[in-house]
Enzyme design. Structure first.
Site, PDB file in Angstrom:
ATOM      1  N   ARG A 159      10.484-138.910  -9.641  1.00 25.85           N
ATOM      2  CA  ARG A 159      10.936-137.609  -9.108  1.00 25.85           C
ATOM      3  C   ARG A 159      11.439-136.720 -10.245  1.00 25.85           C
ATOM      4  O   ARG A 159      11.247-135.504 -10.220  1.00 25.85           O
ATOM      5  CB  ARG A 159      12.008-137.798  -8.038  1.00 25.85           C
ATOM      6  CG  ARG A 159      13.292-138.448  -8.526  1.00 25.85           C
ATOM      7  CD  ARG A 159      14.416-138.369  -7.504  1.00 25.85           C
ATOM      8  NE  ARG A 159      15.590-139.112  -7.952  1.00 25.85           N
ATOM      9  CZ  ARG A 159      16.805-138.972  -7.442  1.00 25.85           C
ATOM     10  NH1 ARG A 159      17.012-138.115  -6.469  1.00 25.85           N
ATOM     11  NH2 ARG A 159      17.805-139.693  -7.903  1.00 25.85           N
ATOM     12  N   SER A 170      17.977-133.654  -4.152  1.00 26.76           N
ATOM     13  CA  SER A 170      17.513-135.037  -4.242  1.00 26.76           C
ATOM     14  C   SER A 170      16.025-135.120  -4.571  1.00 26.76           C
ATOM     15  O   SER A 170      15.591-136.019  -5.287  1.00 26.76           O
ATOM     16  CB  SER A 170      17.782-135.769  -2.921  1.00 26.76           C
ATOM     17  OG  SER A 170      19.168-135.878  -2.683  1.00 26.76           O
ATOM     18  N   GLU A 207      11.476-130.661   9.048  1.00 31.62           N
ATOM     19  CA  GLU A 207      10.301-131.217   8.373  1.00 31.62           C
ATOM     20  C   GLU A 207       8.998-130.757   9.013  1.00 31.62           C
ATOM     21  O   GLU A 207       8.059-130.369   8.315  1.00 31.62           O
ATOM     22  CB  GLU A 207      10.365-132.753   8.377  1.00 31.62           C
ATOM     23  CG  GLU A 207      11.438-133.334   7.468  1.00 31.62           C
ATOM     24  CD  GLU A 207      12.800-133.426   8.144  1.00 31.62           C
ATOM     25  OE1 GLU A 207      13.750-133.906   7.508  1.00 31.62           O
ATOM     26  OE2 GLU A 207      12.901-133.004   9.335  1.00 31.62           O
TER      27      GLU A 207
END
Length: 423
Positions: A108, A135, A162
């Site tokens: 990430r 995050s 989402e």
């Protein structure tokens, strides 16, 4: 509505009305015309050909005036609408640079570093996250949030939405001129499953950034640890799913995603740091094939010729490093081991038979797949006689290191399974 004997019943949902009911519906709706006949007044009212032609001509004339006054802007607009990438976009160079740096970082974080480079050079890139930008590491250094007061930004904070994020990205892709990417934890792809399926079905360029990719999520427990999600993504037609093993493969996955115009791409990235893997130039180029030989046996026969592999370890993501460590220990025991990194099964499955045979030769039947996700997907590559070190249950709540040990993702277990398989 209008079918007197079937309206309001399940019979009107999925079956043809039938001749008798259609005849009754015509009477009830006062529609006396023959089948497929459109009365002229209605046809004329709905015929938009001339109006559409006039609108197109007006647009063409307007754009011609714009192009004359602002040629650079007009060229940029045309480039984006034709889905042409900026000429100097350095995605291939980023792969080489990541190999040279050799960083041990989370994928990430490696993705964040890619975005920091391509973001300023790819103005059509429109990012976003479903309430997890810090995050997911998708709010790159030059990103600017779109707000009710200022719509000039390049990043959407979708909130805990989402599915809404997935649906909005589909609309943006269909409109054209922008390349949308949106992020969340891998486990939460479940909330946007149908929008991912629609992007795949429609063949739209949408990029999903799914982080926290395995039981390595740790203390958040089994509700947040993805198990079956990777299989779900990989078995979705026309969806290219990448799970890179280090910063190099992460850069390669972004390169593939922004160059793919025929469907969506999912980038599945780790929370934890991943060790860098050494590669030759040929191996760097082979990443885009979806799977490649990362390591071949170093053992030699009595004539000094490298031994052919007797065992193949196949792995993705954080488990590639584990496979490499296990291969090194097995070779100390005299075993000839090949390690295959498979960041994109979709890309690998699309290669010709000769290339697939060169990576996974049929003659080598002893195979072990290693992935901290659902095990069943991997039997197509290892065969029914092969082994899969994967997940068959949900996770547990504990630090990542403890979980990997508990579920058998250790060098010792890989070596044990390999020796049992080799006899």
């Amino acid at each position: 509505f209008g079918a007197p004997n079937k309206q309001g019943k399940e019979e009107a949902h999925g079956a043809a009305l039938g001749d008798d009911e259609v005849a009754l519906a015509r009477i009830q709706l006062d529609w006396p015309h023959a089948p497929f006949h459109i009365p002229e007044p209605i046809y004329s009212a709905w015929d938009a050909r001339e109006a559409g032609k006039a609108a197109q001509q007006a647009w063409d004339a307007r754009f011609a005036r714009y192009a004359e006054a602002f040629p650079a802007e007009a060229r940029e607009f045309t480039r984006r609408m034709k889905r042409q990438l900026p000429a100097e976009l350095p995605t291939e160079a980023l792969i080489e640079q990541a190999q040279e740096r050799g960083e041990t970082i989370a994928s990430r974080k490696a993705s964040f570093e890619v975005l920091n480079v391509i973001g300023p050079q790819m103005p059509e890139l429109l990012g976003g996250s479903a309430d997890l930008a810090p995050s997911n590491l998708t709010f790159w250094k030059g990103a600017q949030a779109i707000t009710p007061e200022d719509a000039s930004g390049n990043y959407l904070h979708y909130g805990v939405r989402e599915f809404g994020m997935g649906a909005v990205m589909n609309g943006i892709a269909l409109h054209g001129g922008l390349v949308p990417y949106g992020a969340t934890f891998l486990i939460f792809m479940e909330y946007m499953r149908n929008s991912i399926r629609m992007a795949s079905l429609m063949g739209q360029q949408v990029i999903y950034v799914f982080t926290h990719d395995s039981i390595g999520l740790g203390e958040d427990g089994p509700t947040h640890q993805p198990i079956e999600q990777l299989t779900s993504l990989r078995t979705t037609p026309n969806l290219n799913t990448w799970r890179p093993c280090d910063a190099v493969e992460t850069a390669a996955s972004w390169d593939a995603a922004i160059k793919r115009h025929s469907g969506p791409t999912a980038l599945v990235l780790s929370r934890q740091n991943l060790p860098h893997q050494q590669r030759t130039k040929a191996q760097l180029a082979a990443i885009q094939n979806g799977a490649y030989v990362l390591k071949d046996p170093v053992l030699k026969d009595s004539e000094g010729t490298p031994k052919k592999p007797e065992l193949i370890l196949i792995a993705t993501g954080s488990e590639v490093g584990l496979a490499m460590d296990a291969a090194a220990e097995l070779e100390q025991q005299g075993k000839a081991v090949r390690v295959v990194s498979m960041p994109s099964a979709y890309r690998f499955n699309g290669q010709d038979a000769e290339y697939r045979e060169s990576v996974l030769p049929k003659a080598v039947t002893k195979r072990i797949a290693i992935e901290a996700a659902h095990a069943d997907y991997w039997y197509k590559y290892v065969g029914l006689e092969g082994r899969v070190i994967g997940m068959t249950t949900y996770g547990e709540s504990a630090p990542a290191g403890d979980l990997f040990k508990h579920f058998g993702f250790t060098v010792g277990n890989v070596v044990k399974q390999a020796n049992e398989l080799l006899g």
